[in-house]
Design a protein around this motif. Structure first.
Motif, PDB file in Angstrom:
ATOM      1  N   THR A 113       0.826  -1.199   0.000  1.00 27.63           N
ATOM      2  CA  THR A 113       0.000   0.000   0.000  1.00 27.63           C
ATOM      3  C   THR A 113       0.865   1.255   0.000  1.00 27.63           C
ATOM      4  O   THR A 113       2.058   1.221   0.331  1.00 27.63           O
ATOM      5  CB  THR A 113      -0.918   0.047   1.240  1.00 27.63           C
ATOM      6  N   TYR A 114       0.233   2.360  -0.368  1.00 37.10           N
ATOM      7  CA  TYR A 114       0.873   3.658  -0.250  1.00 37.10           C
ATOM      8  C   TYR A 114       0.800   4.129   1.206  1.00 37.10           C
ATOM      9  O   TYR A 114       0.056   3.541   2.018  1.00 37.10           O
ATOM     10  CB  TYR A 114       0.179   4.672  -1.160  1.00 37.10           C
ATOM     11  N   PRO A 115       1.556   5.170   1.568  1.00 39.65           N
ATOM     12  CA  PRO A 115       1.517   5.663   2.950  1.00 39.65           C
ATOM     13  C   PRO A 115       0.121   6.012   3.455  1.00 39.65           C
ATOM     14  O   PRO A 115      -0.142   5.931   4.662  1.00 39.65           O
ATOM     15  CB  PRO A 115       2.418   6.906   2.897  1.00 39.65           C
ATOM     16  N   ASP A 116      -0.796   6.408   2.549  1.00 37.35           N
ATOM     17  CA  ASP A 116      -2.146   6.770   3.001  1.00 37.35           C
ATOM     18  C   ASP A 116      -3.047   5.552   3.182  1.00 37.35           C
ATOM     19  O   ASP A 116      -4.230   5.686   3.525  1.00 37.35           O
ATOM     20  CB  ASP A 116      -2.807   7.757   2.033  1.00 37.35           C
ATOM     21  N   GLY A 117      -2.507   4.344   2.950  1.00 35.66           N
ATOM     22  CA  GLY A 117      -3.270   3.124   3.164  1.00 35.66           C
ATOM     23  C   GLY A 117      -3.974   2.589   1.943  1.00 35.66           C
ATOM     24  O   GLY A 117      -4.498   1.470   1.969  1.00 35.66           O
ATOM     25  N   THR A 118      -4.012   3.336   0.846  1.00 31.58           N
ATOM     26  CA  THR A 118      -4.673   2.857  -0.376  1.00 31.58           C
ATOM     27  C   THR A 118      -3.781   1.836  -1.078  1.00 31.58           C
ATOM     28  O   THR A 118      -2.559   1.874  -0.965  1.00 31.58           O
ATOM     29  CB  THR A 118      -5.002   4.019  -1.329  1.00 31.58           C
ATOM     30  N   ARG A 169      -9.795  10.361  -5.437  1.00 41.08           N
ATOM     31  CA  ARG A 169      -8.694   9.483  -5.034  1.00 41.08           C
ATOM     32  C   ARG A 169      -7.376  10.241  -5.036  1.00 41.08           C
ATOM     33  O   ARG A 169      -6.971  10.833  -6.038  1.00 41.08           O
ATOM     34  CB  ARG A 169      -8.600   8.279  -5.978  1.00 41.08           C
ATOM     35  N   GLY A 170      -6.710  10.235  -3.895  1.00 38.28           N
ATOM     36  CA  GLY A 170      -5.435  10.927  -3.758  1.00 38.28           C
ATOM     37  C   GLY A 170      -5.560  12.413  -3.520  1.00 38.28           C
ATOM     38  O   GLY A 170      -4.563  13.093  -3.310  1.00 38.28           O
ATOM     39  N   VAL A 172     -12.065  13.785   7.717  1.00 39.51           N
ATOM     40  CA  VAL A 172     -11.617  13.368   6.391  1.00 39.51           C
ATOM     41  C   VAL A 172     -12.761  13.569   5.396  1.00 39.51           C
ATOM     42  O   VAL A 172     -13.905  13.187   5.665  1.00 39.51           O
ATOM     43  CB  VAL A 172     -11.186  11.888   6.388  1.00 39.51           C
ATOM     44  N   ASP A 179     -13.937  13.517   1.059  1.00 37.68           N
ATOM     45  CA  ASP A 179     -13.728  13.284  -0.368  1.00 37.68           C
ATOM     46  C   ASP A 179     -14.914  13.908  -1.096  1.00 37.68           C
ATOM     47  O   ASP A 179     -16.050  13.827  -0.622  1.00 37.68           O
ATOM     48  CB  ASP A 179     -13.671  11.788  -0.683  1.00 37.68           C
ATOM     49  N   GLY A 182      -6.107  14.143  11.249  1.00 41.23           N
ATOM     50  CA  GLY A 182      -6.533  12.809  11.623  1.00 41.23           C
ATOM     51  C   GLY A 182      -7.880  12.789  12.311  1.00 41.23           C
ATOM     52  O   GLY A 182      -8.250  11.788  12.930  1.00 41.23           O
ATOM     53  N   ASN A 199      -7.513  15.129   4.748  1.00 40.47           N
ATOM     54  CA  ASN A 199      -7.427  14.510   6.063  1.00 40.47           C
ATOM     55  C   ASN A 199      -6.928  15.573   7.027  1.00 40.47           C
ATOM     56  O   ASN A 199      -5.743  15.927   7.035  1.00 40.47           O
ATOM     57  CB  ASN A 199      -6.469  13.308   6.026  1.00 40.47           C
TER      58      ASN A 199
END
Length: 361
Positions: A80-85, A142-143, A153, A155, A150, A147
Motif C-alpha cells: 500500500t501507499y503511505p495513506d493506506g490505499t 482518489r489521492g 476526512v 472526499d 486525523g 485529512n
C-alpha cells in the motif's frame, strides 16, 4: 485495415500472469498468427515492490500507442501507499485517467453452464450491460481528499456535464446496437442515481434526460441506487443497459456479476474515444497464485470484448467474428459440463479450461 493490431499485455500480480496468458492463447487461436501482435509489459504491485513504480513510463508509452491493452490482475496484500490505499489498483487507475477511459463496460449475462442463484432465470434470460462513468464521481477524489489532523476526512463527489453527457451517449448508443431487454425486447437505458437526495445525482439524471432526446427509439428508465439492488435480484430480465456514476456503478456491477455466476465469469472493459483496457472483473487472488487453480474465463471473455471493440473501431469483421467464436466456444465448454472451473463448482485447472476452449475453437 491495420494489421497486425498492437496489443499490450500486462500480466500484473497474483493470478494475473496465469489468466492473462490463458487469454492470449485463446485470442491467438481464434485470430490466427497474423492478426494480433502481443507486446508484454511490466506493471503492478509486484513491480512496484521491485522498482518503486506501479506503471513504468515505457509501459505507459506502449499503452498509449497500442491498439488495446489486455490486463491480468493487480494488487497484493500489504502493498500500500503511505495513506493506506492499495498500490495495485493504481495501475489501471493511472491508465484510466491518463488515457481518459471514461466508460467502464460490464456485461451481465447468464451463460449456459453457469447457474444463477436466482431461481427461475435460465441461460439468456439475464442479459444486460452496466455502463459506469469511469473518471468522475466520488472516485475522482482518489489521492486528493482532505485529512484534517486525523480528525476530519473528506472526499468530494464530482459530476460534470461533459462527463455525464458522453457516458450517457455511450449507453444510448450501446442500447441501439442491442436486441433489447430479455423480458420485453425493448431497448432501454436505466439511469441509476440518488436524485431524490443529492444535487449531483439530480444533475446526472437531468443530463441523461437531455441526451435521451436524441434517441427516440430507446426508452429511458430511472432507479435509485438502493432500490436497484432489489430490482436486479427480482427482475433482472427487465434491464438492457444501466448507466451510473462511478461508485454506484462499481457496486452494482459486482452485484450483477453475482447473479450470473460470480466475478470469475465477469468480463470488463474500460474504454475512451481512442484507447481501451480489458481485464476480468475479479481481483488478483494471491492465495491461489501460481497453483494453476484460477479460472481464466473472465479474462478470456474480456479478450473477446476487446476484439469486438477493435472490430467496431476499425470496421474489421475478422475481429468481431473471432469475438463471437470465443464467446460461443466458452459457453459451449461450460454448457457441456465436463470442464468447469472451481469457482463455478468444477475442478478444472486454468490450463485445462484454456485447452478446452481452444479445442472448441
Amino acid at each position: 485495415m491495420t494489421t497486425p493490431y498492437h496489443i499490450v499485455t500486462i500480466d500484473g500480480d497474483g493470478i494475473g500472469p496465469e489468466v492473462c496468458q490463458a487469454a492470449v492463447e485463446v485470442l491467438a487461436r481464434a485470430c490466427g498468427k497474423d492478426l494480433l501482435r502481443f507486446d508484454p509489459r511490466d506493471g503492478g504491485a509486484s513491480h512496484y515492490v521491485k522498482t518503486g513504480q506501479v506503471l513504468p513510463q515505457d509501459t505507459y508509452e506502449a499503452c498509449r500507442s497500442a491498439h488495446a491493452i489486455l490486463h491480468g490482475a493487480a494488487g497484493l496484500p500489504g502493498v500500500t501507499y503511505p495513506d493506506g490505499t492499495e498500490v495495485g489498483n493504481d495501475l489501471h487507475l493511472q491508465l484510466r485517467f491518463k488515457l481518459d477511459l471514461f466508460a467502464n463496460v460490464r456485461p451481465i449475462r447468464l451463460y449456459a453452464g453457469a447457474q444463477s442463484p436466482l431461481r427461475g432465470f435460465p441461460p439468456g434470460r439475464i442479459d444486460y450491460v452496466i455502463i459506469r462513468e469511469n473518471t468522475e464521481g466520488l472516485y475522482a477524489s482518489r489521492g486528493a481528499g482532505v485529512n484534517l489532523r486525523g480528525e476530519v476526512v473528506t472526499d468530494s463527489l464530482v459530476v460534470t456535464r461533459k462527463g455525464t453527457e458522453r457516458v450517457a451517449r455511450f449507453a444510448f448508443d450501446l442500447a441501439r446496437k442491442r436486441s433489447g431487454a430479455p423480458r420485453d425486447g425493448k431497448r432501454r437505458v436505466t439511469v441509476c442515481d440518488k436524485a431524490n437526495i443529492l444535487r449531483t445525482y439530480a444533475f446526472f439524471r437531468a443530463v441523461c434526460d437531455e441526451v435521451k432526446a436524441d434517441y427516440p427509439d430507446v426508452e429511458i428508465d430511472y432507479a435509485y441506487a438502493d432500490a436497484i439492488t432489489v430490482h436486479m435480484l427480482k427482475k433482472p430480465d427487465f434491464y438492457d443497459v444501466i448507466v451510473a456514476e462511478n461508485m454506484f456503478g462499481d457496486i452494482i456491477s459486482d452485484l450483477g456479476a453475482g447473479t450470473v455466476g460470480g466475478l470469475g465469469i465477469a468480463a470488463s472493459a474500460e474504454v475512451g474515444e481512442h484507447h481501451g483496457l480489458f481485464q476480468g472483473a475479479h481481483g488478483s487472488a494471491p492465495d491461489i497464485a501460481g497453483q494453476n487453480l484460477a479460472s481464466p474465463v473472465a479474462t478470456i471473455l474480456s479478450g473477446a470484448l476487446m476484439l469486438r471493440w477493435l472490430g467496431d473501431r476499425h470496421g474489421d469483421k475478422r475481429l468481431t467474428e473471432a469475438a463471437g467464436r470465443i464467446e460461443a466456444a466458452t459457453e459451449a465448454v461450460l454448457a457441456e459440463g465436463k470442464v468447469i472451473p472451481r469457482d463455478l463448482g468444477g475442478q478444472a485447472t486454468c490450463t485445462e479450461m484454456t485447452a478446452a476452449i481452444c479445442a472448441r475453437l
